[in-house]
Design a protein around this motif. Structure first.
Motif, short mmCIF file in Angstrom:
data_model
loop_
_atom_site.label_atom_id
_atom_site.label_comp_id
_atom_site.label_asym_id
_atom_site.label_seq_id
_atom_site.Cartn_x
_atom_site.Cartn_y
_atom_site.Cartn_z
N VAL A 155 37.70 44.26 45.41
CA VAL A 155 38.07 45.54 45.89
C VAL A 155 39.31 45.28 46.52
CG1 VAL A 155 37.51 47.08 47.73
CG2 VAL A 155 35.56 45.79 46.85
N PRO A 156 40.32 46.03 45.64
CA PRO A 156 41.80 45.98 46.09
C PRO A 156 41.87 46.82 47.22
CG PRO A 156 41.27 47.55 44.57
CD PRO A 156 40.22 46.97 44.77
N LYS A 157 43.28 46.60 47.98
CA LYS A 157 43.49 47.48 49.32
C LYS A 157 43.75 48.47 49.05
CE LYS A 157 46.77 47.21 53.11
NZ LYS A 157 47.99 46.44 53.47
N ILE A 158 43.16 49.48 50.05
CA ILE A 158 43.33 50.87 49.79
C ILE A 158 44.68 51.46 49.65
CG2 ILE A 158 42.59 53.16 50.97
CD1 ILE A 158 40.31 52.02 52.11
N SER A 191 34.55 40.54 46.64
CA SER A 191 35.68 40.00 47.25
C SER A 191 36.72 40.96 47.80
CB SER A 191 36.41 39.08 46.01
OG SER A 191 37.70 38.82 46.46
N GLU A 192 37.43 40.85 48.96
CA GLU A 192 38.10 41.63 49.75
C GLU A 192 39.76 41.40 49.23
OE1 GLU A 192 36.75 41.47 53.67
OE2 GLU A 192 35.73 43.16 53.45
N GLU A 193 40.22 41.75 48.18
CA GLU A 193 41.77 41.71 47.69
C GLU A 193 41.91 40.30 47.48
OE1 GLU A 193 43.19 43.34 51.77
OE2 GLU A 193 44.69 44.39 50.26
N TRP A 194 40.86 39.60 47.03
CA TRP A 194 41.22 38.10 46.53
C TRP A 194 41.19 37.14 47.71
CZ3 TRP A 194 40.34 37.84 41.25
CH2 TRP A 194 40.86 38.88 40.69
N ARG A 195 40.75 37.56 49.03
CA ARG A 195 41.02 36.86 50.30
C ARG A 195 39.95 36.14 50.36
NH1 ARG A 195 41.46 39.45 54.63
NH2 ARG A 195 41.12 41.57 53.58
N ARG A 215 46.82 50.65 47.21
CA ARG A 215 47.68 50.01 46.68
C ARG A 215 47.74 50.52 44.81
NH1 ARG A 215 47.10 43.76 46.73
NH2 ARG A 215 48.00 44.14 48.90
N CYS A 272 49.94 53.69 44.54
CA CYS A 272 51.45 53.38 44.72
C CYS A 272 51.64 52.87 43.24
CB CYS A 272 51.80 52.01 45.36
SG CYS A 272 51.57 52.54 47.39
N ASN A 292 36.26 31.53 51.93
CA ASN A 292 37.70 31.98 51.71
C ASN A 292 38.51 30.54 51.65
OD1 ASN A 292 37.84 30.57 54.25
ND2 ASN A 292 37.87 32.47 55.20
#
Length: 238
Positions: A226-229, A137-141, A231, A234, A186
């Motif tokens: 997979v979270p956004k690179i 999953s890309e960022e839950w999108r 994030r 931060c 999606n």
């Protein structure tokens, strides 16, 4: 098989020149094969093809002059048996997918082609190992699952669904290159991406002429997000 050939030869004897056994309809040749046309076989079975000279053929050759080629390579005579004065039989035991190709019977003395069969050897659909089934999953999108299947000349249909308390939900499949399949979800697809589900319970089935396979997978949804690179870094600075 032999009764079929005997019947054709008997009819040819009764009707003489009015009956010509041809390799293909409307194409005259000096012989024919049986079975006729394309042949599909399951791996591990035996390929048997009879090649018969026409009753109207009065050339110098007989069945002992019939030879075989596989994709332009000569087949050893040990695989050929003389059935009668006009028929020679090809016998290939325990075929596998490497035996898929064109089989041509011919007159060895003149190299003249008599008839040809296209043989396809396939297998039942295999079970897919868990290590070969990957979801991300890309960022839950969105949520994408991919797997690849071994090469099989026999047409095979694959279906994928996942289980929820209300029943089974089918996933539309897309065939990519080199045997890779993909299922994509999606917010706008049907079925839609269920972001809150902790696990996906998938069932993958394959079906063709020779059998059916079923593979089941429990996919940890949250572990495959997979979270956004950037994030995560931060959060560390806060």
């Amino acid at each position: 098989m032999l009764w079929f050939l005997s019947s054709l030869l008997l009819l040819s004897h009764l009707f003489g020149s009015y009956l010509v056994i041809c390799c293909y309809p409307s194409i005259h040749s000096n012989g024919m094969t049986y079975p006729r046309g394309d042949i599909n076989l399951k791996a591990g079975s035996t390929l048997v093809i009879n090649c018969t000279l026409n009753e109207n053929y009065f050339g110098p050759s007989n069945a002992s002059d019939i030879g075989w080629k596989f994709d332009e390579r000569e087949i050893p005579s040990a695989r050929v048996t003389i059935v009668d004065d006009r028929t020679a039989q090809l016998h290939v035991p325990n075929v596998n997918m490497s035996d898929t190709g064109k089989y041509m019977c011919m007159l060895k003395s003149s190299k003249a082609s008599l008839c040809l069969n296209v043989v396809t050897v396939g297998t039942p659909p295999p079970k897919i190992n868990e290590s070969n089934f990957h979801c991300i999953s890309e960022e839950w999108r969105n949520f994408t699952c991919r797997w690849n299947v071994p090469q099989n000349p026999i047409r095979t249909t694959w279906t994928l669904y996942y289980r929820i308390p209300q029943g089974n939900v089918s996933c539309p499949l897309v065939a990519l290159s080199n045997g890779v399949y993909e299922c994509f979800f999606n917010d706008s697809t049907q079925p839609y991406y269920r972001q809150a589900a902790p696990y996906y319970y998938f069932v993958l089935t394959g079906n063709n002429t020779y059998g059916t396979s079923m593979s089941q997978f429990k996919v940890d949804h949250f572990q495959n997000v997979v979270p956004k690179i950037g994030r995560a870094s931060c959060r560390e600075r806060v």
